[in-house]
Scaffold this active site. Structure first.
Site, PDB file in Angstrom:
ATOM      1  N   TRP A  38      33.543  48.779 -61.807  1.00 56.84           N
ATOM      2  CA  TRP A  38      33.748  47.979 -60.594  1.00 56.84           C
ATOM      3  C   TRP A  38      33.607  48.922 -59.411  1.00 56.84           C
ATOM      4  CZ3 TRP A  38      33.763  43.740 -57.952  1.00 56.84           C
ATOM      5  CH2 TRP A  38      34.614  43.506 -56.881  1.00 56.84           C
ATOM      6  N   SER A  40      34.407  49.331 -56.319  1.00 51.41           N
ATOM      7  CA  SER A  40      35.420  48.697 -55.478  1.00 51.41           C
ATOM      8  C   SER A  40      35.298  49.099 -54.011  1.00 51.41           C
ATOM      9  CB  SER A  40      36.795  49.114 -56.011  1.00 51.41           C
ATOM     10  OG  SER A  40      37.794  48.937 -55.029  1.00 51.41           O
ATOM     11  N   GLY A  41      35.310  48.105 -53.141  1.00 53.80           N
ATOM     12  CA  GLY A  41      35.336  48.393 -51.706  1.00 53.80           C
ATOM     13  C   GLY A  41      36.667  48.993 -51.282  1.00 53.80           C
ATOM     14  N   PHE A  42      37.719  48.522 -51.905  1.00 55.17           N
ATOM     15  CA  PHE A  42      39.060  49.047 -51.595  1.00 55.17           C
ATOM     16  C   PHE A  42      39.140  50.526 -51.954  1.00 55.17           C
ATOM     17  CE2 PHE A  42      43.339  50.102 -53.005  1.00 55.17           C
ATOM     18  CZ  PHE A  42      44.106  49.710 -51.920  1.00 55.17           C
ATOM     19  N   ASP A  52      40.476  48.810 -45.952  1.00 52.99           N
ATOM     20  CA  ASP A  52      39.418  48.016 -46.584  1.00 52.99           C
ATOM     21  C   ASP A  52      39.175  46.777 -45.723  1.00 52.99           C
ATOM     22  OD1 ASP A  52      37.690  46.820 -48.426  1.00 52.99           O
ATOM     23  OD2 ASP A  52      39.333  46.025 -49.653  1.00 52.99           O
ATOM     24  N   ASP A  79      30.999  45.396 -55.533  1.00 53.24           N
ATOM     25  CA  ASP A  79      31.855  44.623 -54.628  1.00 53.24           C
ATOM     26  C   ASP A  79      31.186  44.596 -53.254  1.00 53.24           C
ATOM     27  OD1 ASP A  79      33.858  43.584 -53.072  1.00 53.24           O
ATOM     28  OD2 ASP A  79      35.250  45.263 -53.355  1.00 53.24           O
ATOM     29  N   HIS A 184      40.920  35.041 -57.020  1.00 51.77           N
ATOM     30  CA  HIS A 184      41.861  36.128 -56.723  1.00 51.77           C
ATOM     31  C   HIS A 184      43.206  35.536 -56.319  1.00 51.77           C
ATOM     32  CE1 HIS A 184      42.979  40.146 -56.208  1.00 51.77           C
ATOM     33  NE2 HIS A 184      42.395  40.466 -55.068  1.00 51.77           N
TER      34      HIS A 184
HETATM   35  C1  SPV Z   1      38.436  45.762 -54.374  1.00 45.33           C
HETATM   36  O1  SPV Z   1      38.781  46.489 -55.315  1.00 45.33           O
HETATM   37  O2  SPV Z   1      37.848  46.200 -53.381  1.00 45.33           O
HETATM   38  C2  SPV Z   1      38.713  44.322 -54.422  1.00 45.33           C
HETATM   39  C3  SPV Z   1      39.908  43.842 -55.115  1.00 45.33           C
HETATM   40  O3  SPV Z   1      37.963  43.577 -53.820  1.00 45.33           O
HETATM   41  S1  SPV Z   1      41.172  43.693 -53.934  1.00 45.33           S
HETATM   42  O4  SPV Z   1      41.391  45.007 -53.332  1.00 45.33           O
HETATM   43  O5  SPV Z   1      42.367  43.210 -54.604  1.00 45.33           O
HETATM   44  O6  SPV Z   1      40.732  42.743 -52.917  1.00 45.33           O
HETATM   45 MG    MG Z   2      36.923  44.540 -52.325  1.00 45.84          MG
END
Ligand code: SPV
Ligand code: MG
Length: 288
Positions: A38, A40-42, A52, A79, A184
């Site tokens: 994944w 991930s943007g976060f 984020d 993402d 989510h």
């Molecule tokens: C990410 O991991 O960037 C997600 C999941 O999109 S969350 O941070 O929970 O939005």
């Molecule tokens: Mg994200």
């Protein structure tokens, strides 16, 4: 074109995806036996020390995604936040990820710039359903040549709009051609996701991100039946933060590295993760 994730999804069972924010964490996720990565943007935002909230450019995320794909052999789910604008932006961005070798993209139905999902009191505004259907359409067209898996993500529960609105949006996104729906939830227990899953008409499989409700184990997810992918969305960066904090504090406390040396990864371990042996073999072959 063959897409390993699409084939894996067709075979059935639960696909496990682990977050990564650079090729090293991606390689560790692969080594641990996860089915997918994944991007991930976060995590990448955290790695850059920023919230984020659509602050990093898509090319910053794409560059890291490409580097992860190049250094691993498992499918990557990218993402893409909101798609960085309207449907034209989304199509442009999705095409770039498809060409970089992503197996899947996730686009969420929030307005650009987004705010992160799990932050209490965060700004959570959703775009119109028709507008988001246009983004799904654009993403499908942009990824068609590579068989890209397009995952639509609704933030209806994150925005406190309730299960009816989440179902309405999810069904509309499946009708627009999304391959899967990411639902989510920020609730601390799985009840909301369990209720949603029970009522989901099952047109396309679901994807969940159980960060807020960690008690929903893989065995329980499988028992729910309609969920095809579980994403562990931020456990690479959280593990790294915990480990670095602990070791850095120990070095300050001990007045040197003598105590921590034996309990952290060895330099040889890092050589292995860097695939140094393969380079040495190549040297024998090519350096003349
Ligand atoms: C990410 O991991 O960037 C997600 C999941 O999109 S969350 O941070 O929970 O939005
Ligand atoms: Mg994200």
């Amino acid at each position: 074109m063959a897409n390993a994730l699409r084939e894996r999804l067709a075979a059935g069972g639960l696909v496990t995806a682990m977050a990564a924010h650079n090729p090293l964490s991606a390689r560790l996720a692969e080594e641990a036996g996860f089915d997918a990565l994944w991007a991930s943007g976060f995590e990448l935002s955290a790695a850059y020390g920023v919230p984020d909230a659509s602050l990093l450019s898509f090319t910053t995320h794409l560059d890291m995604t490409r580097a992860m794909i190049e250094q691993t052999g498992i499918p990557l789910i990218a993402d893409l936040d909101t798609g960085y604008g309207n449907a034209i932006n989304a199509g442009h961005v999705v095409g770039a990820y498809a060409r970089a070798g992503a197996a899947a993209v996730v686009i969420e139905d929030k307005t650009f710039p987004k705010d992160t999902s799990l932050l209490p009191g965060a700004r959570q505004e959703l775009v119109r359903i028709e507008e988001f259907q246009g983004k799904i359409d654009a993403a499908r067209d942009a990824g068609a040549a590579s068989g890209l898996v397009v995952i639509a993500r609704t933030e209806a529960l994150i925005a406190d709009l309730g299960i009816e609105e989440a179902l309405r949006r999810g069904i509309a996104y499946a009708e627009a051609g999304a391959d899967l729906l990411l639902i989510h939830s920020k609730r601390k227990t799985p009840d909301e996701i369990v209720a949603f899953t029970g009522r989901w008409p099952g047109r396309v499989p679901l994807v969940i991100v159980p960060t807020a409700y960690p008690d929903l184990t893989e065995a329980k997810i499988r028992a729910l039946g309609k969920i095809a992918i579980v994403i562990y969305a931020n456990h690479a960066v959280r593990a790294a933060v915990g480990a670095m904090r602990e070791v850095f504090a120990a070095i300050r406390r001990d007045g040197g590295i003598h105590q921590v040396d034996k309990r952290i990864a060895s330099v040889e371990d890092i050589f292995e993760l860097q695939r140094v042996a393969a380079m040495k073999e190549a040297e024998k072959k090519y350096l003349r």
